[in-house]
Design an enzyme around this catalytic site. Structure first.
Site, mmCIF file in Angstrom:
data_model
loop_
_atom_site.group_PDB
_atom_site.id
_atom_site.type_symbol
_atom_site.label_atom_id
_atom_site.label_comp_id
_atom_site.label_asym_id
_atom_site.label_seq_id
_atom_site.Cartn_x
_atom_site.Cartn_y
_atom_site.Cartn_z
ATOM 1 N N ASP A 38 0.940 -1.125 -0.189
ATOM 2 C CA ASP A 38 -0.094 0.050 -0.055
ATOM 3 C C ASP A 38 0.880 1.185 -0.027
ATOM 4 O O ASP A 38 2.185 1.263 0.073
ATOM 5 C CB ASP A 38 -1.007 0.009 1.216
ATOM 6 C CG ASP A 38 -2.218 0.923 0.925
ATOM 7 O OD1 ASP A 38 -3.141 0.302 1.557
ATOM 8 O OD2 ASP A 38 -1.933 1.586 0.200
HETATM 9 C C1 GLC Z 1 -4.816 4.013 -0.256
HETATM 10 C C2 GLC Z 1 -5.236 2.866 -0.032
HETATM 11 C C3 GLC Z 1 -5.373 1.794 -0.996
HETATM 12 C C4 GLC Z 1 -5.131 2.534 -2.239
HETATM 13 C C5 GLC Z 1 -3.973 3.146 -2.189
HETATM 14 C C6 GLC Z 1 -3.399 4.102 -3.587
HETATM 15 O O1 GLC Z 1 -3.934 4.844 0.929
HETATM 16 O O2 GLC Z 1 -5.175 2.386 1.279
HETATM 17 O O3 GLC Z 1 -6.538 1.216 -0.976
HETATM 18 O O4 GLC Z 1 -5.329 1.599 -3.277
HETATM 19 O O5 GLC Z 1 -3.497 3.943 -1.070
HETATM 20 O O6 GLC Z 1 -4.491 5.102 -3.525
#
Ligand code: GLC
Length: 725
Positions: free
Chosen positions: A256
């Site tokens: 993430d």
């Molecule tokens: C966010 C989320 C994830 C998302 C990523 C990119 O913090 O936790 O679900 O795909 O960042 O936006």
């Protein structure tokens, strides 16, 4: 070699430097408020980008990779296509409420078409985290509390996003997330450390991921938080052992945002370099980074022997195989002219409206709904969410078709054109008490002045006073739902109760539409309004869907994918719990509140009525390896056609572990005409009744008596016993 992606990948790896390998494992945000990525792409320092949705910009960046970097390896473009890109479908929790996996698959296929036409190759979806605490803002993003429903929705979304295989034209790579257990955050506090038993992991949180992988998902995103004191991003137990060795996942894992670097903040890794080593060795192949990326340390780590060269190559191979299977080497660019033809087509909008209609849940109705179009000559649509485009679309929406978005107020106005005067008034404004820091994405809201607020409130009450019928549209703003939007209090935020009281005080007939990403505390509401329709965040055509349901053009058939608590004090709350030693007490285990939820899992009313006959079994005993068929006859005993979701719940009376008092094991949504009856059957076998046993560390089926129930929700009481040998 052409049809052997692994061989092609290995041949390319043999030519790559350590820096180029690290580059392929590095993903960056290509957004205006972060440093530009162009030079890093041209230097081969990045293998993937996210948050680019403009086809021309995608091609510009892709050209830098393909025509300027030494090996010309194409970029992989990923994005949060959670419930649509330009055409926005209901939020995933609302889509789950449809109990219609085929519809969900169609919706994600449309979303994939719009994404791929824009040049996006990969959706960070489906989010498949089981959530049993509505205080957690991201409950909106998944399919709710139940492993069976969650598994069905996960597989349907992967099929829709990816198509029959990775590389299907007009589809994208699916990336189920967040592995694993993110939704179990204590207190619903986003990102909180999570502790789960093996049994909870295997029987509750893992099944939707297993279903997504069985449907062919090519990517998985690891979760932010630690699971049992090890950050998911660096958990070999999760990523290498469970995900790959046990579930056989062969795709690549992405962290993430900043998940690799976060280990330092979590006081798990001493520094960025160690964080990179721990993540890669554990099986997290790609780093999604907001800033300087930890994976830039990988060349040195390999040279120092801290990271084995074959571990690095393994990760690069997984990423290159995905790019090869997506056809990026042959077709790295997007047809910029064609993109506009695919985005927000009438067909997609029609599908979005149907999805919204099938997601609506009629929570309560004393007969006030449906309203007769034109019976009231003056209708007031009142509430902060009544005419808000952003709050009709919900969170995780970045490039919507705003002009085409139909709010509830617009939907009602269009439905009553020529039949009634429709007045709209917000009445109150919804603002977060604390900022999320994500406003850059969702858009800032300018607070009203005290005078404006007073005037808006008075204007709303006056509109109610002048109306023959009031439609209140209350709930939570999209900024109060989603990531970093946990709620300590489930009551309607802001001054909404004050507005409701003032509107009710006018004595006018009122029905309530809720827009929210979670169940809300309806204390002081259910006893004072005759009808409540839950619309979630219904998407681009949401207002038209709500109007169609309010005025009877559509008969709501959605069901709750989450248990609806009476108050936050009951939370966490879900239906599938083991029995206490006093399971049949009629009174409450709280001294100050009933123990039962306000509405059970699976609840949803209709404008017609359905009767279920007691279930029958084609044989009373299930032998090992065999199967039995349960059948129930459902009849539409009302005066109009409608949808019913027939639900099958099971429970084992005894065994090597206490199992939940009941668990959803099957559901079928069917449309029945007035007076029509239909036999609905479910195949029951050992797999359905098995569970993972923590002590024996394997899946087991306990012999003995099982309870089976069928009915319209988790309180289904039409029962039959089954002997399992
Ligand atoms: C966010 C989320 C994830 C998302 C990523 C990119 O913090 O936790 O679900 O795909 O960042 O936006």
């Amino acid at each position: 070699m052409a049809d052997n992606p692994t061989a092609r990948a290995r041949a390319l790896i043999a030519q790559m430097t350590l820096a180029e390998k690290a580059g392929q494992l590095s993903q960056a945000f290509a957004v205006p408020f972060l440093p530009p990525v162009d030079d890093r792409v041209a230097a081969g320092e990045l293998g993937s980008l996210l948050f680019v949705t403009d086809p021309a910009r995608i091609n510009q960046l892709q050209r830098l990779a393909v025509e300027h970097s030494r090996l010309g390896i194409p970029l992989l473009f990923g994005f949060d296509v959670i419930h649509g890109l330009r055409t926005i479908f209901p939020v995933p929790l609302g889509m789950a409420a449809s109990f219609d996996p085929e519809l969900v698959e169609q919706a994600q296929a449309a979303a994939a078409a719009e994404a791929r036409a824009s040049g996006i190759h990969w959706a960070f979806a489906p989010m498949v985290d089981i959530a049993r605490d509505p205080r957690w803002g991201r409950i909106v993003e998944g399919a709710g509390e139940d492993p069976h429903l969650g598994s069905q929705m996960a597989a349907a979304q992967v099929r829709g996003l990816q198509g029959p295989h990775i590389g299907t034209p007009g589809r994208v790579l699916a990336g189920p997330k967040h592995f694993l257990g993110y939704g179990a955050a204590p207190g619903g506090r986003d990102y909180e450390p999570v502790s789960l038993s093996d049994a909870e992991i295997r029987n509750v949180y893992l099944p939707p991921f297993a279903a997504a992988l069985a449907a062919g998902a090519g990517n998985v995103m690891s979760a932010y938080m630690d699971l049992n004191q090890v950050p998911a991003v660096a958990s070999k137990g999760l990523l290498d052992d469970l995900l790959r060795s046990e579930l056989g996942f062969e795709g690549f894992v992405v962290s993430d945002a900043n998940g690799v670097e976060n280990q330092v903040a979590q006081h798990f890794a001493p520094d960025s370099a160690e964080a990179a080593a721990l993540a890669l060795i554990a099986g997290n192949d790609m780093e999604m980074a907001l800033g300087p990326n930890a994976f830039a340390h990988l060349p040195a780590l390999v040279e120092q022997g801290r990271v084995p060269a074959d571990v690095l190559d393994r990760a690069v191979e997984r990423v290159l195989v995905a790019k090869i299977r997506l056809g990026l080497f042959e077709n790295p660019y997007v047809d910029e002219a064609a993109a506009a033809q695919v985005l927000a087509t009438p067909a997609h909008r029609a599908l979005a409206q149907m999805a919204a209609e099938r997601s609506l849940v009629l929570l309560q109705n004393d007969g006030a709904l449906p309203l007769a179009p034109g019976a009231a000559k003056r209708v007031a649509v009142i509430g902060p969410l009544a005419d808000s485009i952003a709050d009709t679309l919900g969170p995780w929406v970045f490039v919507p078709d705003k002009a085409e978005t139909i709010t509830v107020a617009r939907g009602i106005s269009e439905r009553l054109a020529g039949l009634a005067q429709v007045d709209t008034a917000a009445g109150v404004q919804l603002l977060r008490a604390f900022p999320s820091g994500l406003e850059a994405f969702g858009g800032k809201v300018t607070p009203w002045s005290a005078d404006d607020a007073a005037n808006q409130f008075d204007r709303a009450v006056a509109a109610a006073q002048a109306a023959d019928q009031v439609i209140l549209v209350l709930g939570e703003a999209q900024s109060q739902s989603g990531e970093r939007a946990s709620a300590a209090d489930l009551r309607l935020p802001g001054d909404q109760m004050h507005l409701l009281d003032a509107v009710l005080a006018t004595g006018k007939p009122v029905v309530l539409v809720l827009l929210a990403g979670r169940p809300l505390d309806l204390t002081g509401i259910t006893g004072r309004v005759p009808a409540i329709l839950m619309a979630w965040y219904p998407g681009t055509r949401g207002g038209a869907a709500v109007a169609a349901a309010l005025f009877g053009d559509v008969n709501p058939g959605g069901k709750l994918p989450v248990t609806w608590p009476r108050s936050v004090g009951q939370v966490p709350i879900h239906y599938a719990r083991a029995r206490t030693h006093t399971p049949d007490r009629a009174d409450s285990l709280y001294h100050d509140l009933e123990s039962t939820p306000l509405f059970p899992f699976g609840h949803g009313l209709s404008y017609t009525q359905f009767d279920f006959a007691p279930p029958q079994l084609d044989r009373p005993v299930l032998e090992r390896g065999g199967a039995v068929t349960l059948t129930t006859r459902v009849r539409n005993s009302g005066s109009r056609s409608g949808d019913v979701v027939v639900q099958l719940y099971t429970h084992q009376r005894a065994g090597r572990a206490m199992r939940p008092d009941r668990e959803l094991k099957g559901f079928q949504r069917v449309t029945l005409a007035a007076g029509e009856s239909r036999d609905i059957s479910f195949r029951i076998d050992g797999d359905m009744l098995s569970y993972w046993h923590a002590g024996e560390r394997c899946t087991v089926l306990d012999p003995g008596l099982f309870d089976l129930w069928v009915g319209p929700d988790a309180t289904a009481d039409l029962h039959i016993g089954l002997q399992v040998n």
